[in-house]
Write a protein that holds these residues in place. Structure first.
Motif, PDB file in Angstrom:
ATOM      1  N   PRO A   4      39.497  31.898  39.323  1.00 55.82           N
ATOM      2  CA  PRO A   4      39.783  32.530  38.031  1.00 55.82           C
ATOM      3  C   PRO A   4      38.538  33.209  37.472  1.00 55.82           C
ATOM      4  O   PRO A   4      37.407  32.786  37.745  1.00 55.82           O
ATOM      5  CB  PRO A   4      40.207  31.339  37.162  1.00 55.82           C
ATOM      6  N   ILE A   5      38.743  34.275  36.697  1.00 55.69           N
ATOM      7  CA  ILE A   5      37.608  34.967  36.073  1.00 55.69           C
ATOM      8  C   ILE A   5      37.086  34.089  34.944  1.00 55.69           C
ATOM      9  O   ILE A   5      37.840  33.720  34.037  1.00 55.69           O
ATOM     10  CB  ILE A   5      38.034  36.350  35.542  1.00 55.69           C
ATOM     11  N   ARG A  16      30.624  41.913  36.366  1.00 56.53           N
ATOM     12  CA  ARG A  16      31.276  42.347  37.593  1.00 56.53           C
ATOM     13  C   ARG A  16      30.151  42.591  38.580  1.00 56.53           C
ATOM     14  O   ARG A  16      29.312  43.469  38.386  1.00 56.53           O
ATOM     15  CB  ARG A  16      32.092  43.621  37.386  1.00 56.53           C
ATOM     16  N   MET A  17      30.108  41.793  39.635  1.00 54.21           N
ATOM     17  CA  MET A  17      28.987  41.867  40.564  1.00 54.21           C
ATOM     18  C   MET A  17      29.033  43.163  41.368  1.00 54.21           C
ATOM     19  O   MET A  17      30.107  43.694  41.677  1.00 54.21           O
ATOM     20  CB  MET A  17      29.001  40.667  41.510  1.00 54.21           C
ATOM     21  N   HIS A  18      27.852  43.653  41.713  1.00 53.25           N
ATOM     22  CA  HIS A  18      27.782  44.889  42.500  1.00 53.25           C
ATOM     23  C   HIS A  18      27.091  44.664  43.838  1.00 53.25           C
ATOM     24  O   HIS A  18      27.726  44.729  44.882  1.00 53.25           O
ATOM     25  CB  HIS A  18      27.060  45.987  41.715  1.00 53.25           C
ATOM     26  N   SER A  19      25.786  44.391  43.809  1.00 53.03           N
ATOM     27  CA  SER A  19      25.013  44.224  45.050  1.00 53.03           C
ATOM     28  C   SER A  19      24.437  42.817  45.116  1.00 53.03           C
ATOM     29  O   SER A  19      23.849  42.334  44.146  1.00 53.03           O
ATOM     30  CB  SER A  19      23.864  45.243  45.101  1.00 53.03           C
ATOM     31  N   VAL A  20      24.608  42.175  46.284  1.00 56.36           N
ATOM     32  CA  VAL A  20      24.044  40.839  46.503  1.00 56.36           C
ATOM     33  C   VAL A  20      23.388  40.813  47.881  1.00 56.36           C
ATOM     34  O   VAL A  20      24.035  41.078  48.893  1.00 56.36           O
ATOM     35  CB  VAL A  20      25.125  39.737  46.418  1.00 56.36           C
ATOM     36  N   GLY A  21      22.101  40.519  47.916  1.00 56.11           N
ATOM     37  CA  GLY A  21      21.374  40.423  49.177  1.00 56.11           C
ATOM     38  C   GLY A  21      21.565  39.051  49.804  1.00 56.11           C
ATOM     39  O   GLY A  21      21.764  38.047  49.100  1.00 56.11           O
ATOM     40  N   ILE A  22      21.518  38.999  51.128  1.00 56.36           N
ATOM     41  CA  ILE A  22      21.600  37.713  51.838  1.00 56.36           C
ATOM     42  C   ILE A  22      20.184  37.250  52.157  1.00 56.36           C
ATOM     43  O   ILE A  22      19.383  37.998  52.726  1.00 56.36           O
ATOM     44  CB  ILE A  22      22.420  37.836  53.131  1.00 56.36           C
ATOM     45  N   TYR A 110      33.303  38.281  40.168  1.00 52.82           N
ATOM     46  CA  TYR A 110      32.954  38.083  38.758  1.00 52.82           C
ATOM     47  C   TYR A 110      32.101  36.827  38.626  1.00 52.82           C
ATOM     48  O   TYR A 110      32.340  35.826  39.290  1.00 52.82           O
ATOM     49  CB  TYR A 110      34.226  37.940  37.903  1.00 52.82           C
ATOM     50  N   TYR A 111      31.136  36.888  37.748  1.00 51.48           N
ATOM     51  CA  TYR A 111      30.176  35.799  37.643  1.00 51.48           C
ATOM     52  C   TYR A 111      29.645  35.747  36.215  1.00 51.48           C
ATOM     53  O   TYR A 111      29.396  36.796  35.606  1.00 51.48           O
ATOM     54  CB  TYR A 111      29.030  36.038  38.634  1.00 51.48           C
ATOM     55  N   LYS A 112      29.487  34.545  35.670  1.00 49.98           N
ATOM     56  CA  LYS A 112      28.872  34.444  34.337  1.00 49.98           C
ATOM     57  C   LYS A 112      27.495  33.805  34.457  1.00 49.98           C
ATOM     58  O   LYS A 112      27.261  32.957  35.329  1.00 49.98           O
ATOM     59  CB  LYS A 112      29.761  33.657  33.372  1.00 49.98           C
ATOM     60  N   HIS A 113      26.585  34.238  33.567  1.00 54.74           N
ATOM     61  CA  HIS A 113      25.191  33.814  33.677  1.00 54.74           C
ATOM     62  C   HIS A 113      24.560  33.827  32.287  1.00 54.74           C
ATOM     63  O   HIS A 113      25.021  34.550  31.384  1.00 54.74           O
ATOM     64  CB  HIS A 113      24.429  34.776  34.599  1.00 54.74           C
ATOM     65  N   SER A 114      23.503  33.066  32.124  1.00 51.90           N
ATOM     66  CA  SER A 114      22.748  33.079  30.865  1.00 51.90           C
ATOM     67  C   SER A 114      22.260  34.492  30.569  1.00 51.90           C
ATOM     68  O   SER A 114      21.607  35.126  31.406  1.00 51.90           O
ATOM     69  CB  SER A 114      21.542  32.140  30.968  1.00 51.90           C
ATOM     70  N   ALA A 115      22.567  34.987  29.369  1.00 53.29           N
ATOM     71  CA  ALA A 115      22.192  36.364  29.018  1.00 53.29           C
ATOM     72  C   ALA A 115      20.672  36.561  29.006  1.00 53.29           C
ATOM     73  O   ALA A 115      20.184  37.649  29.303  1.00 53.29           O
ATOM     74  CB  ALA A 115      22.778  36.725  27.651  1.00 53.29           C
ATOM     75  N   SER A 116      19.924  35.494  28.689  1.00 54.14           N
ATOM     76  CA  SER A 116      18.455  35.611  28.627  1.00 54.14           C
ATOM     77  C   SER A 116      17.839  35.854  29.998  1.00 54.14           C
ATOM     78  O   SER A 116      16.683  36.267  30.090  1.00 54.14           O
ATOM     79  CB  SER A 116      17.856  34.331  28.025  1.00 54.14           C
ATOM     80  N   TYR A 117      18.616  35.578  31.050  1.00 54.38           N
ATOM     81  CA  TYR A 117      18.112  35.759  32.408  1.00 54.38           C
ATOM     82  C   TYR A 117      18.843  36.891  33.126  1.00 54.38           C
ATOM     83  O   TYR A 117      18.881  36.937  34.353  1.00 54.38           O
ATOM     84  CB  TYR A 117      18.169  34.429  33.174  1.00 54.38           C
TER      85      TYR A 117
END
Length: 335
Positions: A4-5, A16-22, A110-117
Motif C-alpha cells: 500500500p502507498i 515517488r521514487m525515480h533512481s535507485v543505485g545498487i 512509493y516511499y516515505k522518509h523524514s523531510a529533514s533528510y
C-alpha cells in the motif's frame, strides 16, 4: 509492487521514487542475509542510494512541496543523543538506515522518509546524480577524515564505486597526485577517466611490493591512504605504503578480524582511522554537483527498469560495469 502507498507523518514526505543505485551491501544482504551483526530476519526492501519526487508532505513540513525533486539521505537519527548533539549523528546507535535490518529501503515505487533528510535538487542536477550523492558522500566523509588538502599525495586501494568517488573527491579537495590499485584493468581504466594520476594492476605482489610500487609512481610515500576493499592484504599494503606521520582511512569492510603490521604503523605514527557511512555531506555534494566541480555521471554504466531488478542485481553481483541504476518511475525517463 503490491504494497500500500504509505501516508507521511507530520515531519515526513511521501515520494515517488525515480533512481535507485545498487550497492555492494544490497547484493550482500540478498546473497547472505547478513552483514556482521545486521541480520535479515524478515522480508526487507533493499535500496539506499536514491532520489525521487515529493508527492505529499506532512503537516509540519515547510521546506518541501509536492513536485520538488529530492535526494534522500538514508540515515535518520531516531533520538537527539550525544552523537547528534556533536554533529556526528551517523554514530547514533539507534539510527534508522534504509536497507539495514530491520529498516526497509527505498527500492520501490512509493516511499516515505523524514523531510529533514530529503534535500531539494537544483534544476541542473539530474535524478541519477541525486542518487549518486550517497556513494559520493562516502568519499567526502573519508577524505575529510583523512585530512586531504592542497598538494596531498594519496593512495586509493580498490577501484570499485567507492574507490572511484574517493579519487573524485581527493582531486577536488586539492590532492596533487592520486594512485589507485585494483585487480581489474577495466576498473583501473575507469579510474583514469575520473582523474587518477597513476594506476597499479595488482597481480601476485606482496603487500610490501605494492607499497614499493606506490612510492615509486608518486616519487614519495603518500601522506594519505584510503583503503576501500576490506581485504587483509590491501590493509597491510596500506600500512606499509603510508608515509610516517600519515593517515590510513579504512573504508572497505571485510572480515571482523584481520592480521596487520600494527607495530610498523605504531612506531611510524601512522594514524589508522575508520569511517561509518557519512554525516553532513548532502549539502556539500549538491553544491559540488550543481557547480559542476565534480562529475559523477561516468560512474553509471548500466540502467534497468524496476521490473528487471533481478537482472540488475545479477549484473552487480557479476561485477560488470561500475554503478547499476534502477529506474522506479515508469512515467518519467529523465535521468
Amino acid at each position: 509492487e503490491n504494497r500500500p502507498i504509505p501516508e507521511p507523518g507530520c515531519n515526513e514526505v511521501l515520494l515517488r521514487m525515480h533512481s535507485v543505485g545498487i550497492c555492494g551491501s544490497d547484493v550482500h544482504y540478498w546473497q547472505h542475509g547478513r552483514i556482521g551483526d545486521f541480520v535479515v530476519k524478515n522480508p526487507m526492501v533493499l535500496g539506499h542510494e536514491a532520489s525521487g519526487t515529493v508527492i505529499k508532505v506532512g503537516s509540519g513540513v515547510t521546506h518541501l512541496k509536492p513536485g520538488d525533486r529530492v535526494a534522500i539521505e538514508p540515515g535518520v537519527p531516531r533520538e537527539m543523543d550525544e552523537f547528534c548533539k556533536t554533529g556526528r549523528y551517523n554514530l547514533s546507535p539507534t539510527i534508522f538506515f534504509c536497507a539495514t535490518p530491520p529498516d526497509d529501503g527505498n527500492l520501490c515505487r512509493y516511499y516515505k522518509h523524514s523531510a529533514s533528510y530529503c534535500y531539494k535538487l537544483p534544476d541542473n542536477v539530474t535524478f541519477e546524480e541525486g542518487a549518486l550523492i550517497e556513494p559520493l558522500s562516502v568519499g567526502i566523509h573519508a577524505c575529510k577524515r583523512a585530512g586531504v588538502t592542497l598538494g596531498s599525495k594519496v593512495f586509493v586501494s580498490g577501484s570499485g564505486p567507492i574507490g572511484l568517488v574517493n579519487v573524485l573527491v581527493a582531486k577536488m579537495m586539492g590532492a596533487a597526485a592520486v594512485v589507485i590499485t585494483d585487480l581489474s584493468a577495466s576498473r583501473l581504466q575507469k579510474a583514469k577517466e575520473v582523474g587518477a594520476d597513476f594506476t597499479i594492476q595488482v597481480k601476485n605482489e606482496t603487500p610490501q611490493e605494492v607499497a614499493s610500487k606506490v612510492e615509486s609512481l608518486l616519487g614519495c610515500m603518500p601522506e594519505i591512504t584510503v583503503e576501500c576493499t576490506g581485504v587483509q592484504a590491501c590493509i597491510q599494503a596500506g600500512i606499509y605504503a603510508t608515509r610516517s606521520g600519515g593517515t590510513l582511512v579504512l573504508v572497505g569492510l571485510g572480515p571482523e578480524m584481520v592480521t596487520v603490521p600494527i607495530v610498523n604503523a605504531a612506531v611510524r605514527e601512522v594514524d589508522i582511522r575508520g569511517i561509518f557511512r557519512y554525516c553532513n555531506t548532502w549539502p556539500v555534494a549538491i553544491a559540488l554537483l550543481a557547480s559542476k566541480r565534480i562529475n559523477v555521471k561516468p560512474l553509471v554504466t548500466h540502467r534497468f527498469p524496476l521490473e528487471k531488478a533481478l537482472e540488475a542485481f545479477e549484473t552487480t553481483k557479476r561485477g560488470e560495469g561500475v554503478k547499476v541504476m534502477l529506474k522506479c518511475d515508469p512515467t518519467n525517463h529523465n535521468p
